[in-house]
Design a protein around this motif. Structure first.
Motif, PDB file in Angstrom:
ATOM      1  N   GLU A 127      33.108  16.444  -7.682  1.00 33.30           N
ATOM      2  CA  GLU A 127      33.401  17.463  -6.824  1.00 33.30           C
ATOM      3  C   GLU A 127      34.471  18.226  -6.896  1.00 33.30           C
ATOM      4  O   GLU A 127      35.191  18.442  -6.824  1.00 33.30           O
ATOM      5  CB  GLU A 127      32.931  16.755  -5.404  1.00 33.30           C
ATOM      6  N   ILE A 128      33.847  19.564  -6.562  1.00 31.94           N
ATOM      7  CA  ILE A 128      34.955  21.338  -6.094  1.00 31.94           C
ATOM      8  C   ILE A 128      34.765  20.819  -4.131  1.00 31.94           C
ATOM      9  O   ILE A 128      33.474  21.144  -3.970  1.00 31.94           O
ATOM     10  CB  ILE A 128      34.128  22.263  -6.540  1.00 31.94           C
ATOM     11  N   VAL A 129      35.911  20.697  -4.088  1.00 28.33           N
ATOM     12  CA  VAL A 129      35.659  20.672  -2.294  1.00 28.33           C
ATOM     13  C   VAL A 129      36.603  22.357  -2.035  1.00 28.33           C
ATOM     14  O   VAL A 129      36.747  22.688  -1.952  1.00 28.33           O
ATOM     15  CB  VAL A 129      36.497  19.726  -1.912  1.00 28.33           C
ATOM     16  N   ARG A 130      34.815  22.758  -1.269  1.00 28.45           N
ATOM     17  CA  ARG A 130      34.743  23.990  -0.496  1.00 28.45           C
ATOM     18  C   ARG A 130      36.004  23.816   0.487  1.00 28.45           C
ATOM     19  O   ARG A 130      35.943  23.424   2.281  1.00 28.45           O
ATOM     20  CB  ARG A 130      33.662  24.461  -0.069  1.00 28.45           C
ATOM     21  N   LEU A 131      37.314  24.721   1.284  1.00 26.37           N
ATOM     22  CA  LEU A 131      38.416  24.866   2.102  1.00 26.37           C
ATOM     23  C   LEU A 131      37.880  24.759   3.397  1.00 26.37           C
ATOM     24  O   LEU A 131      38.020  24.149   4.634  1.00 26.37           O
ATOM     25  CB  LEU A 131      39.858  25.243   1.670  1.00 26.37           C
ATOM     26  N   GLU A 132      37.052  25.848   3.468  1.00 23.46           N
ATOM     27  CA  GLU A 132      36.788  26.470   4.400  1.00 23.46           C
ATOM     28  C   GLU A 132      35.706  25.777   5.285  1.00 23.46           C
ATOM     29  O   GLU A 132      36.111  25.039   7.021  1.00 23.46           O
ATOM     30  CB  GLU A 132      35.866  27.931   4.919  1.00 23.46           C
ATOM     31  N   HIS A 133      34.765  25.292   4.450  1.00 23.13           N
ATOM     32  CA  HIS A 133      33.953  23.916   4.835  1.00 23.13           C
ATOM     33  C   HIS A 133      34.242  22.955   5.794  1.00 23.13           C
ATOM     34  O   HIS A 133      34.444  21.243   6.326  1.00 23.13           O
ATOM     35  CB  HIS A 133      33.019  22.995   4.489  1.00 23.13           C
ATOM     36  N   LEU A 134      35.735  21.675   4.651  1.00 21.15           N
ATOM     37  CA  LEU A 134      36.746  20.913   4.887  1.00 21.15           C
ATOM     38  C   LEU A 134      37.148  21.511   6.196  1.00 21.15           C
ATOM     39  O   LEU A 134      37.060  20.432   7.170  1.00 21.15           O
ATOM     40  CB  LEU A 134      37.533  20.994   4.570  1.00 21.15           C
ATOM     41  N   ALA A 135      37.706  22.666   6.841  1.00 23.74           N
ATOM     42  CA  ALA A 135      38.854  22.982   8.069  1.00 23.74           C
ATOM     43  C   ALA A 135      37.279  22.716   8.856  1.00 23.74           C
ATOM     44  O   ALA A 135      37.533  22.386  10.447  1.00 23.74           O
ATOM     45  CB  ALA A 135      39.089  24.349   8.098  1.00 23.74           C
ATOM     46  N   GLU A 136      35.879  23.147   8.865  1.00 23.20           N
ATOM     47  CA  GLU A 136      35.223  23.483   9.800  1.00 23.20           C
ATOM     48  C   GLU A 136      34.775  21.564   9.996  1.00 23.20           C
ATOM     49  O   GLU A 136      34.449  21.373  11.025  1.00 23.20           O
ATOM     50  CB  GLU A 136      34.090  23.778   9.950  1.00 23.20           C
ATOM     51  N   LEU A 152      43.849  18.266   9.274  1.00 19.32           N
ATOM     52  CA  LEU A 152      43.971  18.742   8.128  1.00 19.32           C
ATOM     53  C   LEU A 152      44.188  18.612   6.931  1.00 19.32           C
ATOM     54  O   LEU A 152      43.759  18.736   5.385  1.00 19.32           O
ATOM     55  CB  LEU A 152      42.908  20.423   8.610  1.00 19.32           C
ATOM     56  N   ASP A 153      45.483  19.099   7.335  1.00 22.15           N
ATOM     57  CA  ASP A 153      46.881  18.593   5.776  1.00 22.15           C
ATOM     58  C   ASP A 153      46.575  17.458   5.637  1.00 22.15           C
ATOM     59  O   ASP A 153      46.239  17.075   4.163  1.00 22.15           O
ATOM     60  CB  ASP A 153      47.812  18.839   6.404  1.00 22.15           C
ATOM     61  N   GLY A 154      45.972  16.280   6.263  1.00 19.37           N
ATOM     62  CA  GLY A 154      45.471  14.492   5.512  1.00 19.37           C
ATOM     63  C   GLY A 154      44.634  14.864   4.750  1.00 19.37           C
ATOM     64  O   GLY A 154      43.905  14.840   3.699  1.00 19.37           O
ATOM     65  N   ALA A 155      43.794  15.453   4.943  1.00 16.48           N
ATOM     66  CA  ALA A 155      42.978  16.007   4.887  1.00 16.48           C
ATOM     67  C   ALA A 155      42.083  16.205   3.688  1.00 16.48           C
ATOM     68  O   ALA A 155      41.537  15.840   2.183  1.00 16.48           O
ATOM     69  CB  ALA A 155      40.904  16.472   5.360  1.00 16.48           C
ATOM     70  N   ALA A 159      41.344  14.900  -0.503  1.00 20.90           N
ATOM     71  CA  ALA A 159      40.121  15.181  -1.621  1.00 20.90           C
ATOM     72  C   ALA A 159      40.826  15.142  -2.571  1.00 20.90           C
ATOM     73  O   ALA A 159      40.439  15.464  -3.469  1.00 20.90           O
ATOM     74  CB  ALA A 159      39.906  16.468  -0.568  1.00 20.90           C
ATOM     75  N   ALA A 160      41.952  15.467  -2.755  1.00 24.43           N
ATOM     76  CA  ALA A 160      42.625  16.223  -3.829  1.00 24.43           C
ATOM     77  C   ALA A 160      42.905  14.633  -4.866  1.00 24.43           C
ATOM     78  O   ALA A 160      43.183  14.688  -5.424  1.00 24.43           O
ATOM     79  CB  ALA A 160      44.046  16.467  -3.786  1.00 24.43           C
ATOM     80  N   ARG A 161      42.507  13.465  -3.889  1.00 19.79           N
ATOM     81  CA  ARG A 161      42.341  12.081  -4.749  1.00 19.79           C
ATOM     82  C   ARG A 161      41.526  11.944  -5.473  1.00 19.79           C
ATOM     83  O   ARG A 161      41.245  11.280  -6.450  1.00 19.79           O
ATOM     84  CB  ARG A 161      43.027  11.126  -3.556  1.00 19.79           C
ATOM     85  N   THR A 162      40.294  12.372  -5.523  1.00 19.49           N
ATOM     86  CA  THR A 162      39.038  12.678  -5.986  1.00 19.49           C
ATOM     87  C   THR A 162      38.611  13.769  -7.103  1.00 19.49           C
ATOM     88  O   THR A 162      37.798  13.735  -7.661  1.00 19.49           O
ATOM     89  CB  THR A 162      38.309  11.714  -5.638  1.00 19.49           C
ATOM     90  N   ALA A 163      38.690  14.833  -6.129  1.00 19.38           N
ATOM     91  CA  ALA A 163      37.604  16.338  -6.011  1.00 19.38           C
ATOM     92  C   ALA A 163      38.782  16.747  -7.927  1.00 19.38           C
ATOM     93  O   ALA A 163      39.564  16.304  -7.950  1.00 19.38           O
ATOM     94  CB  ALA A 163      38.644  17.410  -5.061  1.00 19.38           C
ATOM     95  N   GLY A 384      29.390  14.635  -2.808  1.00 24.90           N
ATOM     96  CA  GLY A 384      30.207  14.905  -1.579  1.00 24.90           C
ATOM     97  C   GLY A 384      29.391  15.084  -0.573  1.00 24.90           C
ATOM     98  O   GLY A 384      28.050  15.342  -0.144  1.00 24.90           O
ATOM     99  N   THR A 385      29.766  14.676   0.636  1.00 25.24           N
ATOM    100  CA  THR A 385      29.344  14.576   1.982  1.00 25.24           C
ATOM    101  C   THR A 385      29.543  16.299   2.968  1.00 25.24           C
ATOM    102  O   THR A 385      30.826  16.490   2.752  1.00 25.24           O
ATOM    103  CB  THR A 385      29.912  13.345   3.017  1.00 25.24           C
TER     104      THR A 385
END
Length: 385
Positions: A127-136, A152-155, A159-163, A384-385
């Motif tokens: 997975e590639i995690v999109r930052l803006e989607h995560l923030a929303e 947000l900082d925790g998320a 996410a960095a653990r698996t992305a 990813g969700t």
């Protein structure tokens, strides 16, 4: 190297930036919508099949469904309906020759996630995690500004653990002309407060994160994880201002990031792909992507790829399809890339500029080896969700 006149075996492909495909059936209008970056129908009396991408679909995909190349769009779409979406997706993905997928899960719609995509293709996915989607997503459940920023900082760290990497569409939300440094705490908190307040009042303009201070915070939060950071540059749909998507606007940010060791991957680039190639040439942590541009330039893909390879070191260029919605776009992205690379390098070998062994080595680098070096190796992950 293959014998003279013989076809060279295609190198394995790592698609380092792509999206899921639609699970259900598509009518003609919905199918055509994926052949363009426009948000409007084709001009009256015309079709988006009448584009470089449309012609490429008709060249490469019909034989994979038992039809002749360049068959009429109506016949192709009828065959697609006859086979069903699941079978079409399986056939086309497996024919693309892609063994590993790095999937941006930040787009809306009923799209396959990384695991489902990999299973259909017979490959692996991350997975590639999109930052803006995560923030929303975090903003949807945050009651206060302080809880939003902390969550947000925790998320991002979680996410960095698996992305495999993070991705930003700041080019769409504001443009790439951002201040290069992380925002100070006071302006960051003020920006977050303004955004959350606007969302709470139902302001439709606040549904997406677009404040440049928040976007800078997201970029630097990703940089601190040391994962690669993908950045949209160049063309896209009308939601962006193309003049604010030139990757050269990132030069000061690139300089600021350099001491951290974070690898920056400049996606797409076109028509600024030469600027992206320049940044990859002069900064050790910058890489250039050739996805999307080759798909949409079709028969001219070789010229675009040659322009990227004018200056970018061969160990700094990565293959991707940026496929979204249609499995056809995986096939077209892969075939156009391989054809462009083969014809371009063959010409340079004939001219004596390259030797055949080097041509094969460069093909392997761009097709897969560079991506494996940048992102590391990994297996299929949960969707990813």
């Amino acid at each position: 190297m293959a014998a003279p006149g013989a076809a060279r075996p295609a190198p394995p492909l790592v698609d380092h930036h792509c999206h899921g495909v639609v699970r259900g059936e598509l009518d003609a209008a919905a199918f055509e919508a994926y052949l363009t970056e426009s948000d409007a129908p084709a001009a009256p009396g015309t079709s988006y099949f009448d584009t470089q991408l449309g012609f490429a679909v008709r060249r490469w995909c019909p034989p994979l469904l038992g039809l002749p190349p360049h068959c009429p769009p109506e016949r192709y779409l009828a065959r697609r309906r006859e086979l069903g979406a699941a079978e079409v997706t399986r056939r086309l993905l497996r024919a693309a020759g892609i063994t590993e997928f790095l999937v941006d899960t930040g787009l809306p719609g009923d799209l396959t996630g990384p695991r489902e995509l990999a299973e259909a293709a017979g490959g692996t996915a991350r997975e590639i995690v999109r930052l803006e989607h995560l923030a929303e997503r975090i903003a949807d459940t945050s009651r206060t500004t302080d809880s939003f920023l902390a969550s947000l900082d925790g998320a991002v760290r979680e996410a960095a653990r698996t992305a495999a990497a993070f991705k930003s569409v700041a080019a769409y939300r504001h443009g790439l002309d951002l201040a290069p440094t992380p925002p100070a705490p006071a302006p960051l908190r003020a920006a977050a407060d303004r955004w959350l307040t606007a969302r709470a009042t139902g302001d439709p303009g606040a549904a997406r994160v677009a404040d440049p201070v928040l976007l800078r915070h997201l970029l630097w939060a990703a940089v601190r994880t040391a994962l690669p950071l993908q950045l949209h540059t160049g063309f896209g749909d009308p939601d962006l201002r193309l003049d604010r998507c030139d990757p050269l606007l990132l030069t000061d940010f690139v300089r600021a990031v350099r001491p951290t060791g974070c690898r920056l991957v400049l996606l797409h680039g076109y028509p600024y792909h030469r600027g992206a190639a320049y940044l990859a040439a002069v900064f050790p942590h910058v890489y250039a992507d050739v996805g999307l541009a080759l798909t949409h330039t079709g028969a001219r893909a070789g010229a675009v790829l040659a322009e990227v390879l004018e200056l970018a070191p061969f160990g700094k260029v990565l293959f991707s399809t940026d496929a979204h919605g249609l499995p056809e776009l995986y096939v077209v992205g892969a075939r156009l890339f391989l054809e462009a690379l083969d014809t371009t390098s063959a010409r340079w070998v004939r001219d004596g500029a390259w030797c055949a062994a080097d041509a094969e080595r460069v093909a392997a680098l761009v097709a897969a080896d560079n991506a494996r070096r940048v992102y590391g190796r990994g297996g299929t992950v949960a969707d990813g969700t």
